[in-house]
Write a protein that holds these residues in place. Structure first.
Motif, PDB file in Angstrom:
ATOM      1  N   ILE A 190      -0.712 -40.894  -6.148  1.00 29.12           N
ATOM      2  CA  ILE A 190       0.075 -41.676  -4.738  1.00 29.12           C
ATOM      3  C   ILE A 190       1.608 -42.039  -5.770  1.00 29.12           C
ATOM      4  CG2 ILE A 190       0.078 -43.503  -2.669  1.00 29.12           C
ATOM      5  CD1 ILE A 190      -3.141 -43.742  -3.418  1.00 29.12           C
ATOM      6  N   GLY A 191       2.116 -40.491  -4.702  1.00 27.31           N
ATOM      7  CA  GLY A 191       3.861 -41.183  -5.332  1.00 27.31           C
ATOM      8  C   GLY A 191       4.067 -40.752  -3.573  1.00 27.31           C
ATOM      9  N   ASP A 192       5.978 -40.883  -4.366  1.00 28.16           N
ATOM     10  CA  ASP A 192       6.889 -41.044  -2.566  1.00 28.16           C
ATOM     11  C   ASP A 192       8.243 -39.917  -2.698  1.00 28.16           C
ATOM     12  OD1 ASP A 192       8.027 -42.592  -4.688  1.00 28.16           O
ATOM     13  OD2 ASP A 192       9.667 -42.879  -2.837  1.00 28.16           O
ATOM     14  N   ASP A 193       8.129 -39.164  -4.294  1.00 27.29           N
ATOM     15  CA  ASP A 193       9.415 -38.831  -4.157  1.00 27.29           C
ATOM     16  C   ASP A 193       9.537 -37.776  -5.259  1.00 27.29           C
ATOM     17  OD1 ASP A 193      12.201 -38.737  -4.267  1.00 27.29           O
ATOM     18  OD2 ASP A 193      12.663 -40.869  -6.199  1.00 27.29           O
ATOM     19  N   LEU A 209      -6.862 -35.900  -5.485  1.00 28.29           N
ATOM     20  CA  LEU A 209      -6.560 -35.591  -3.963  1.00 28.29           C
ATOM     21  C   LEU A 209      -4.448 -36.094  -4.090  1.00 28.29           C
ATOM     22  CD1 LEU A 209      -6.796 -36.627  -1.265  1.00 28.29           C
ATOM     23  CD2 LEU A 209      -7.822 -39.064  -2.009  1.00 28.29           C
ATOM     24  N   SER A 210      -4.344 -35.646  -3.640  1.00 29.32           N
ATOM     25  CA  SER A 210      -2.759 -35.804  -4.268  1.00 29.32           C
ATOM     26  C   SER A 210      -2.303 -37.048  -2.100  1.00 29.32           C
ATOM     27  CB  SER A 210      -1.714 -35.377  -3.837  1.00 29.32           C
ATOM     28  OG  SER A 210      -1.939 -33.906  -3.216  1.00 29.32           O
ATOM     29  N   VAL A 211      -1.515 -38.316  -2.622  1.00 30.92           N
ATOM     30  CA  VAL A 211      -0.988 -38.942  -1.538  1.00 30.92           C
ATOM     31  C   VAL A 211       0.050 -39.244  -1.379  1.00 30.92           C
ATOM     32  CG1 VAL A 211      -1.364 -41.160   0.154  1.00 30.92           C
ATOM     33  CG2 VAL A 211      -3.081 -40.244  -0.996  1.00 30.92           C
ATOM     34  N   ARG A 212       1.632 -38.693  -0.575  1.00 31.08           N
ATOM     35  CA  ARG A 212       2.800 -38.783  -0.429  1.00 31.08           C
ATOM     36  C   ARG A 212       3.396 -40.029   0.427  1.00 31.08           C
ATOM     37  NH1 ARG A 212       7.536 -35.579  -2.168  1.00 31.08           N
ATOM     38  NH2 ARG A 212       9.689 -37.051  -0.229  1.00 31.08           N
ATOM     39  N   ILE A 213       3.721 -40.816   0.340  1.00 31.21           N
ATOM     40  CA  ILE A 213       4.013 -42.268   0.983  1.00 31.21           C
ATOM     41  C   ILE A 213       5.627 -41.525   1.962  1.00 31.21           C
ATOM     42  CG2 ILE A 213       4.583 -44.525   1.338  1.00 31.21           C
ATOM     43  CD1 ILE A 213       1.677 -44.134  -0.333  1.00 31.21           C
ATOM     44  N   GLY A 214       5.840 -41.858   2.991  1.00 32.98           N
ATOM     45  CA  GLY A 214       7.300 -41.244   3.914  1.00 32.98           C
ATOM     46  C   GLY A 214       7.222 -40.103   4.030  1.00 32.98           C
ATOM     47  N   GLY A 215       8.205 -39.841   4.570  1.00 30.64           N
ATOM     48  CA  GLY A 215       8.746 -38.553   4.692  1.00 30.64           C
ATOM     49  C   GLY A 215       8.770 -37.332   3.545  1.00 30.64           C
ATOM     50  N   GLY A 216       9.476 -36.209   4.049  1.00 26.75           N
ATOM     51  CA  GLY A 216       9.861 -35.287   3.236  1.00 26.75           C
ATOM     52  C   GLY A 216       8.885 -33.708   2.781  1.00 26.75           C
ATOM     53  N   GLU A 217       9.119 -33.048   3.014  1.00 36.74           N
ATOM     54  CA  GLU A 217       8.449 -31.595   2.274  1.00 36.74           C
ATOM     55  C   GLU A 217       7.421 -32.322   1.737  1.00 36.74           C
ATOM     56  OE1 GLU A 217       9.565 -27.267   1.164  1.00 36.74           O
ATOM     57  OE2 GLU A 217      10.947 -28.523   2.517  1.00 36.74           O
ATOM     58  N   THR A 218       6.040 -32.120   0.835  1.00 32.28           N
ATOM     59  CA  THR A 218       5.315 -31.633   0.034  1.00 32.28           C
ATOM     60  C   THR A 218       4.046 -30.872  -0.049  1.00 32.28           C
ATOM     61  OG1 THR A 218       3.850 -34.066  -1.115  1.00 32.28           O
ATOM     62  CG2 THR A 218       3.985 -33.412   1.715  1.00 32.28           C
ATOM     63  N   ILE A 219       3.091 -31.223  -1.295  1.00 34.64           N
ATOM     64  CA  ILE A 219       2.494 -30.745  -1.663  1.00 34.64           C
ATOM     65  C   ILE A 219       1.105 -31.743  -1.277  1.00 34.64           C
ATOM     66  CG2 ILE A 219       3.628 -28.448  -2.943  1.00 34.64           C
ATOM     67  CD1 ILE A 219       2.426 -30.193  -5.438  1.00 34.64           C
ATOM     68  N   LYS A 221      -2.119 -33.687  -0.061  1.00 36.74           N
ATOM     69  CA  LYS A 221      -2.480 -33.447   0.686  1.00 36.74           C
ATOM     70  C   LYS A 221      -3.066 -34.581   2.123  1.00 36.74           C
ATOM     71  CE  LYS A 221      -5.637 -31.192  -2.984  1.00 36.74           C
ATOM     72  NZ  LYS A 221      -6.667 -30.858  -2.922  1.00 36.74           N
ATOM     73  N   VAL A 222      -2.749 -35.975   1.494  1.00 36.92           N
ATOM     74  CA  VAL A 222      -2.831 -36.691   2.548  1.00 36.92           C
ATOM     75  C   VAL A 222      -1.393 -37.390   2.690  1.00 36.92           C
ATOM     76  CG1 VAL A 222      -3.902 -39.552   2.894  1.00 36.92           C
ATOM     77  CG2 VAL A 222      -5.050 -37.022   2.243  1.00 36.92           C
ATOM     78  N   ARG A 223      -0.921 -37.802   3.860  1.00 32.76           N
ATOM     79  CA  ARG A 223       0.790 -38.697   3.939  1.00 32.76           C
ATOM     80  C   ARG A 223       0.015 -40.637   4.736  1.00 32.76           C
ATOM     81  NH1 ARG A 223       5.993 -36.771   4.078  1.00 32.76           N
ATOM     82  NH2 ARG A 223       5.401 -35.174   4.600  1.00 32.76           N
ATOM     83  N   LEU A 230       0.506 -48.863   2.468  1.00 30.33           N
ATOM     84  CA  LEU A 230      -0.300 -48.639   1.158  1.00 30.33           C
ATOM     85  C   LEU A 230      -1.166 -49.636   0.532  1.00 30.33           C
ATOM     86  CD1 LEU A 230      -1.623 -46.640  -1.173  1.00 30.33           C
ATOM     87  CD2 LEU A 230       0.953 -46.809  -2.335  1.00 30.33           C
ATOM     88  N   ARG A 231      -0.340 -50.422   0.682  1.00 33.84           N
ATOM     89  CA  ARG A 231      -0.673 -51.969  -0.374  1.00 33.84           C
ATOM     90  C   ARG A 231      -2.198 -52.381   0.748  1.00 33.84           C
ATOM     91  NH1 ARG A 231       5.058 -52.894  -1.051  1.00 33.84           N
ATOM     92  NH2 ARG A 231       5.068 -54.578   0.600  1.00 33.84           N
ATOM     93  N   ARG A 232      -2.070 -52.533   2.142  1.00 34.39           N
ATOM     94  CA  ARG A 232      -3.034 -52.676   2.155  1.00 34.39           C
ATOM     95  C   ARG A 232      -3.994 -51.647   2.182  1.00 34.39           C
ATOM     96  NH1 ARG A 232       0.696 -53.494   6.712  1.00 34.39           N
ATOM     97  NH2 ARG A 232       0.808 -51.399   7.751  1.00 34.39           N
TER      98      ARG A 232
END
Ligand SMILES: O=P(O)(O)OC[C@H]1O[C@H](O[C@H]2O[C@H](CO)[C@@H](O)[C@H](O)[C@H]2O)[C@H](O)[C@@H](O)[C@@H]1O
Length: 250
Positions: A190-193, A209-219, A221-223, A230-232
């Motif tokens: 899980i990352g954001d950058d 499983l890859s999880v992106r926090i926030g916007g931006g182009e990403t590979i 799978k989950v946002r 995320l903390r919740r």
């Protein structure tokens, strides 16, 4: 260990993921509930939880004290697994050390441009001076040219870092996946950058499983929207035991 979680290995980025982005690198604040949530989750996962960050381990340990998690710092240049510490020695990077001193002089007159000296890497921040973005980027790339192929520039959120070319979050996640208790498990990162995209690539290649926090182009799978969201999720996972991400949500 909770049997429903025995197949997962959880890797968590720090800035912008576990904690909110703030104006100055040294002003970052950890939610007081977070270390206990991470400790509970680590137990559920049979120990397979690690922080993977661009920060130095010493900084992260200070913010998460008294808990000492498995951890990778400086984008993988430093790591600690099950108490075994492997550090980067700044004395092995004399040309970088000289460059850090030069960079401090170069930015001296630029209000709001910050040099973050991390020993084996150096970051140039412009969050407080957005109009200096082009200057900061040009300075970072000129430094990299002068240093040669052993060093590269890592772009991030209002930051450009100069670091040894060998550093990378994907590589260090691979190293963890060769070690107990991570070995043989399905990785979640899980990352954001931008620096986290390399980690997403590694876990995707493992069917993870890859999880992106926030916007931006990403590979990824989950946002998810924000570090608070995320903390919740992590808190619910720690207390209820079921994976809090919908893999269909990208
Ligand atoms: O890998 P991470 O744990 O996400 O660390 C990446 C970089 O994060 C920090 O910089 C970022 O956060 C600062 C505090 O919120 C913010 O002011 C800055 O604009 C962001 O780029 C940290 O200072 C760097 O050393 C990390 O590499």
């Amino acid at each position: 260990m909770d049997e429903t979680n025995e197949n997962f290995a959880l890797f968590l980025d720090f800035d912008g993921t576990l904690v909110d982005i703030v104006e100055r690198p040294d002003a970052v604040a950890v939610d007081p509930a977070l270390p206990k949530v991470l400790t509970d989750l680590q137990e559920r996962l049979g120990g397979a939880l690690a922080i993977i960050s661009g920060r130095p381990i010493a900084f992260l340990d200070g913010r998460l004290a008294p808990h000492e998690f498995d951890i990778a710092g400086l984008h993988g240049l430093e790591q600690r697994i099950a108490g075994r510490l492997s550090m980067c020695d700044p004395d092995e990077h004399p040309v970088l050390r000289d460059m850090v001193e030069r960079l401090k002089q170069i930015v001296a007159g630029k209000e709001g441009v910050l040099i973050e000296d991390k020993g084996c890497s150096v970051a140039i921040h412009w969050r407080l001076a957005p109009h200096e973005k082009e200057f900061a980027l040009a300075t970072a790339h000129a430094a990299m040219e002068a240093l040669g192929h052993d060093y590269r520039v890592q772009h991030g959120k209002a930051v450009a870092e100069i670091l040894p070319s060998a550093a990378g979050k994907g590589k260090v996640i691979e190293r963890f996946l060769h070690e107990a208790p991570y070995r043989g498990r399905r990785p979640i990162f899980i990352g954001d950058d931008l620096t986290d995209e390399n980690g997403f690539k590694a876990v995707n290649a493992h069917g993870g499983l890859s999880v992106r926090i926030g916007g931006g182009e990403t590979i990824a799978k989950v946002r998810l929207g924000t570090p608070a969201e995320l903390r919740r999720c992590l808190s619910a996972w720690a207390s209820e035991g079921s994976l809090p991400f919908d893999e269909g949500n990208s």
